[in-house]
Design an enzyme around this catalytic site. Sequence first.
Site, PDB file in Angstrom:
ATOM      1  N   VAL A  11       0.827  -1.205   0.000  1.00  0.00           N
ATOM      2  CA  VAL A  11       0.000   0.000   0.000  1.00  0.00           C
ATOM      3  C   VAL A  11       0.862   1.255   0.000  1.00  0.00           C
ATOM      4  CG1 VAL A  11      -1.721   1.328   1.291  1.00  0.00           C
ATOM      5  CG2 VAL A  11      -1.930  -1.160   1.111  1.00  0.00           C
ATOM      6  N   THR A  86      -1.087  -4.174   9.488  1.00  0.00           N
ATOM      7  CA  THR A  86      -1.991  -4.440  10.618  1.00  0.00           C
ATOM      8  C   THR A  86      -2.333  -5.929  10.602  1.00  0.00           C
ATOM      9  OG1 THR A  86      -3.907  -3.809   9.245  1.00  0.00           O
ATOM     10  CG2 THR A  86      -2.965  -2.122  10.674  1.00  0.00           C
ATOM     11  N   THR A 121      -5.559  -0.535   6.700  1.00  0.00           N
ATOM     12  CA  THR A 121      -6.866  -0.998   7.148  1.00  0.00           C
ATOM     13  C   THR A 121      -6.838  -1.151   8.662  1.00  0.00           C
ATOM     14  OG1 THR A 121      -7.200  -2.154   5.057  1.00  0.00           O
ATOM     15  CG2 THR A 121      -8.610  -2.785   6.900  1.00  0.00           C
ATOM     16  N   LYS A 210     -14.324   0.014   4.380  1.00  0.00           N
ATOM     17  CA  LYS A 210     -13.237  -0.867   3.951  1.00  0.00           C
ATOM     18  C   LYS A 210     -13.480  -2.300   4.422  1.00  0.00           C
ATOM     19  CE  LYS A 210      -9.167  -2.421   2.745  1.00  0.00           C
ATOM     20  NZ  LYS A 210      -8.781  -2.656   1.355  1.00  0.00           N
ATOM     21  N   CYS A 266      -5.443  -9.294   2.748  1.00  0.00           N
ATOM     22  CA  CYS A 266      -6.627  -8.510   3.135  1.00  0.00           C
ATOM     23  C   CYS A 266      -7.787  -9.364   3.638  1.00  0.00           C
ATOM     24  CB  CYS A 266      -7.079  -7.648   1.960  1.00  0.00           C
ATOM     25  SG  CYS A 266      -5.906  -6.353   1.506  1.00  0.00           S
TER      26      CYS A 266
END
Length: 453
Positions: A11, A86, A121, A210, A266
């Site tokens: 990202v 994260t 996120t 998200k 993700c």
Amino acid sequence: MKIGIIGTGYVGLVHGAVLSSYGFAVTCMDVDAEKIGRLSEGRSPLYEPGLDELLTGGIDAGTLSFTTSAEEAIQSSDVIFIAVGTPSREDGSADLSYVREATRQIGLYANGYKVVVCKSTMPVGTCRSIAGELNRSLEARHASFRIDVASNPEFLRQGKAVSDSLFPLRVVIGTESDEAKRMLQTIYEGHIRRKVPFLYTNPETAEMIKYASNAFLAVKISFVNELALLSEKVGANIEDIAFGMGLDDRISPHFLQAGPGYGGSCFPKDTQALVDVSRKHGEELYIVRAAIAANEKQKARMVAKISGALSPGGMLHGKTIAVWGLSFKPETDDIRNAPSYDIIDGLLAKGAAVNAYCPQGMKQAKRLWTDINGGINYCESEADSARNADAIVIVTEWEQFRACGWERIAASMRGGFLFDLRNMFAEQAGVRRLFDYYAVGSNEPAYTLEETL
């Protein structure tokens, strides 16, 4: 306007490189000195189509720089994007230690008004928590300026991250600061001119958008995968079912492709984190929980499908299996939570020897799969992996697999099984007739070697 990016993963690096291509002065910061050294030379540590060109262009233009100094990145920037990892903890909750450290450093080094943007996120409420922590830091320093915080979640598809960043389908900005909103509008001025939809909301809603998006897609994948398992037992064909469902514009055909389960950085962690947040607030998300369970079941069923076809007893001692595709999807080298890991682990547990090949994922697998690498033979090509193998298992649908010389590969094998876990060749009789062919979601008679002799 000067921009700082804390974190140079998928990202942060893509976002920073794209913003530098717009002419902004971008400083990307990471604690990994080796990575920063490579990036400063224009060498990307990750595979993402189009990224190398952006890095070289930004460095040559003087708009993109890299540093290990948080102080430098923070003090030289007007807007600071937090783009650190994260990851999931063992209990499924999001590990925010990197976010907390970035927040601490911003509170320590900020030298004037800043806008801090949460790009990673993060669980609902994190942005507001960051704002509170920064306010306390500034009060302790008796600072005369403030820091505003906004949520601006990323919606990047790995393998298409550069194009998704350059041409987003929507931009979500969650903030209660008019000045932060104006600064982000300046950064995304090009998107505004192209009429990209913008949604302005509070931070909690932006964070939820998200998570809700990823959870819904994960549910859709798990739904069609469960239907695929049922289709095999009732005589239906999941490819036709998905096509028929997708013709309904309320459903759409996207994410209705049956396969070995979802993976990546993700969907697994975001679904687990959303379930964790729901439990903490006393509101169980039964559908999301079911999607997570169905995904684990799907990977286990793929192992059972392979072992059951190769051996009546299910054990695979003396069998060599070529596994094609280690990354969780094509056009990326990301192997995080990839179905390939669970499938290989399951095959090894049943006694198989595994020859693995992936166009981009092997370097990461060699580095990270320390617990199973002892049983994996990494190969230089599809043909190398298939030589004297009893079966080929396609786990990731890399386009190059379509033109790999199938007749030559089939002739080089000891056995003749092809397990097409992405249904790449479900409609290609020329490939199917070379093997004992098994797809996902259909019990239609497979071509067998005996029929073609």
